[in-house]
Write a protein that holds these residues in place. Sequence first.
Motif, PDB file in Angstrom:
ATOM      1  N   LEU A 190       0.807  -1.210   0.000  1.00 57.42           N
ATOM      2  CA  LEU A 190       0.000   0.000   0.000  1.00 57.42           C
ATOM      3  C   LEU A 190       0.848   1.272   0.000  1.00 57.42           C
ATOM      4  CD1 LEU A 190      -2.369  -1.649   2.479  1.00 57.42           C
ATOM      5  CD2 LEU A 190      -3.112  -0.854   0.251  1.00 57.42           C
ATOM      6  N   ALA A 191       0.200   2.363  -0.389  1.00 56.83           N
ATOM      7  CA  ALA A 191       0.905   3.635  -0.551  1.00 56.83           C
ATOM      8  C   ALA A 191       1.517   4.122   0.756  1.00 56.83           C
ATOM      9  CB  ALA A 191      -0.061   4.683  -1.109  1.00 56.83           C
ATOM     10  N   GLY A 192       0.928   3.742   1.879  1.00 54.44           N
ATOM     11  CA  GLY A 192       1.458   4.172   3.166  1.00 54.44           C
ATOM     12  C   GLY A 192       2.764   3.513   3.540  1.00 54.44           C
ATOM     13  N   GLY A 193       3.208   2.550   2.736  1.00 53.99           N
ATOM     14  CA  GLY A 193       4.477   1.876   3.006  1.00 53.99           C
ATOM     15  C   GLY A 193       4.321   0.500   3.602  1.00 53.99           C
ATOM     16  N   GLY A 194       3.146   0.199   4.146  1.00 56.20           N
ATOM     17  CA  GLY A 194       2.929  -1.109   4.743  1.00 56.20           C
ATOM     18  C   GLY A 194       2.588  -2.159   3.704  1.00 56.20           C
ATOM     19  N   SER A 195       2.850  -3.386   4.043  1.00 54.13           N
ATOM     20  CA  SER A 195       2.447  -4.511   3.194  1.00 54.13           C
ATOM     21  C   SER A 195       2.031  -5.656   4.095  1.00 54.13           C
ATOM     22  CB  SER A 195       3.578  -4.938   2.255  1.00 54.13           C
ATOM     23  OG  SER A 195       4.706  -5.373   2.979  1.00 54.13           O
ATOM     24  N   PHE A 196       0.990  -6.354   3.706  1.00 57.29           N
ATOM     25  CA  PHE A 196       0.488  -7.471   4.510  1.00 57.29           C
ATOM     26  C   PHE A 196      -0.343  -8.379   3.615  1.00 57.29           C
ATOM     27  CE2 PHE A 196      -2.575  -4.016   4.888  1.00 57.29           C
ATOM     28  CZ  PHE A 196      -3.784  -4.646   4.648  1.00 57.29           C
ATOM     29  N   TRP A 197      -0.722  -9.518   4.173  1.00 53.72           N
ATOM     30  CA  TRP A 197      -1.516 -10.513   3.443  1.00 53.72           C
ATOM     31  C   TRP A 197      -2.950 -10.517   3.961  1.00 53.72           C
ATOM     32  CZ3 TRP A 197       0.405 -13.126  -0.674  1.00 53.72           C
ATOM     33  CH2 TRP A 197       1.802 -13.133  -0.836  1.00 53.72           C
ATOM     34  N   GLU A 198      -3.892 -10.564   3.039  1.00 49.69           N
ATOM     35  CA  GLU A 198      -5.294 -10.748   3.396  1.00 49.69           C
ATOM     36  C   GLU A 198      -5.644 -12.210   3.155  1.00 49.69           C
ATOM     37  OE1 GLU A 198      -9.773  -8.957   2.540  1.00 49.69           O
ATOM     38  OE2 GLU A 198      -8.027  -8.070   1.534  1.00 49.69           O
ATOM     39  N   VAL A 199      -6.028 -12.903   4.230  1.00 48.02           N
ATOM     40  CA  VAL A 199      -6.293 -14.338   4.188  1.00 48.02           C
ATOM     41  C   VAL A 199      -7.783 -14.561   4.390  1.00 48.02           C
ATOM     42  CG1 VAL A 199      -5.773 -16.580   5.210  1.00 48.02           C
ATOM     43  CG2 VAL A 199      -3.979 -14.817   5.087  1.00 48.02           C
ATOM     44  N   SER A 200      -8.465 -14.937   3.323  1.00 51.50           N
ATOM     45  CA  SER A 200      -9.903 -15.213   3.383  1.00 51.50           C
ATOM     46  C   SER A 200     -10.104 -16.727   3.289  1.00 51.50           C
ATOM     47  CB  SER A 200     -10.634 -14.523   2.223  1.00 51.50           C
ATOM     48  OG  SER A 200     -10.328 -13.144   2.195  1.00 51.50           O
TER      49      SER A 200
END
Length: 586
Positions: free
Chosen positions: A493-503
């Motif tokens: 994301l533009a804010g610098g963070g990155s993460f995984w969305e697990v559905s």
Amino acid sequence: MSRTRSVAGSGRGIHRRSVLAATGAVALSGGVGYALRPSDSQAATVKESTDAAVAASSRRAPAAPLAPYTKGTTLASVAAPRGSSGYRRLNDGPGWRRVVRSDLAVPKPGRAGRRTPLAAFVQLTDLHIIDAQHPLRLEYLRSADIHAWRPHEALTVQGAIALVERINALRGAPVTGAPLHFAMTTGDNTDNNAKSELEWFLKIMSGGRITPNTGDPRRYEGVQNSGLKQYWQPDAAVRDSDKQAGFPHLDGFLKAAIREVRSPGLNLPWYSTVGNHDSLPMGCYASHGDSYLTELAVGGKKLMDVSAAEARRLQAQIKKARDPQGVRYHDFLTSQARRMRSVTPDERRAPFTPAEYLQAHLDPAHRGVGPAGHGYSSANLDAGTQYYAFRISDDVIGISLDTTDSGGHYEGSIGTAQLKWLDKTLRDNKDSYAVIFSHHTSKTMTNLRRDPARPAERRHDGQEVLALLGSHPRVLAWVNGHIHKNVITPHALAGGGSFWEVSTASHVDFPQLARVIELTDNKDGTISLFTTLVESSAPHRTDFSDLSQTGLAALYRELSLNAPGASTTLGGDPRDRNTELVLKKR
């Protein structure tokens, strides 16, 4: 190493070392968006959660070495259908391999020998515990949509108990062998916002005896002994549409389906997240307070059959959110009064309010091994909120959101107060990694109807939540359900963070899976999240003559495979199942 415990003070920053020094265990409070003042109920939460920590600690893997535990997971074996047409039986099939995903970071060689576990937990989602005889159920939509009613729906209790049994049998995490710290249900725990379903769900999770029957205590009264050919009539000689597709004739099925069963309850602490089916009647109507619908829910009349044209109109109103308040639904039921059949009235079928949902979780009768309230606290009751935070381990916090929209419709959003609370909770715990839990996915948070209880408050969609989470670099994952399908999405994301969305897929539609999630520090500038799917403990092969609790749980899985109109893609692609998800360490 982690023990789960709860203390007051979520409104302020929670310093890990202070908490550990004060409690002698890993801890974080249940948050409600402001500083909690100590109270008797909160003090009780500390004691009861300590008891839960002791119970959970008995399941710990040996101190060294920790060995991967894959027995009972889909790495070892997966139920596989025989044949490609007609009614298909299930057999043991080969396991699913693990897929390494490098969308957000490059995995470095040798990490398996360096990694250390941060946390391990189980996600259950969309259990949809169903009171199959409830007068307000929408089974009659099947005249227009074959998937609107599923032949296995009378067996959700037996199926969910078998899932609890499987989780209890896991002696460690599949990759690290670390002890499982807790389980989280990510919403749609119930199906029809009925008190009967809520009681059954809580007993399944915390242990107890359940009679999955309402109305006449001696017999089933519903669509499956109605004689209507659009529903599977398992006990009758009727040549219904499902039998024509190969469904079996099973003498004694309905009597067995409403027989008392027993759940051992989870033998590790469990937390609860709310879904739209838990908050809204039928999962879509903001009709709490409509006395007519309440009277119909507990009364002696049930609609079982309407024309295809009428069913299509009602289904369109639901899907296109043309009737979020349930006004047209009320009028529709009134117009169908003469077509309703007589059933036995039952007060247990009444809808429950958000406050009653919280009170039921806080009831000591449903504590199991804890924690008390399963994440919710008396402060949630006072504030009228259903979101909170808790400490998973020394370095990781969990945050459970309420993404349901009380204004009606089945898609989600959150209000400004909750969005601000989420931002503050992450800022106050910026030295901890964070895992976010919700029912809705980022893509299904598109419903911006105002909450009737907070009409002046703006609602925020999934893109706004993603942007906020992206501004916090220590967010590792957003874990959710709702879509009934395994999907894993990377977010940079533009804010610098990155993460995984697990559905994760539901436990009411085939392939009926839960998911183990492990967080590890690879000691090389990266973190890995491992996801491993698990089935229930029920045998893959069914025996039509076995109508025991275990036999019905096996049948629940096989019937769900064969449900007419059921999607064949809910298990997801290999990259959405058993995975290693790599992240840069921040």
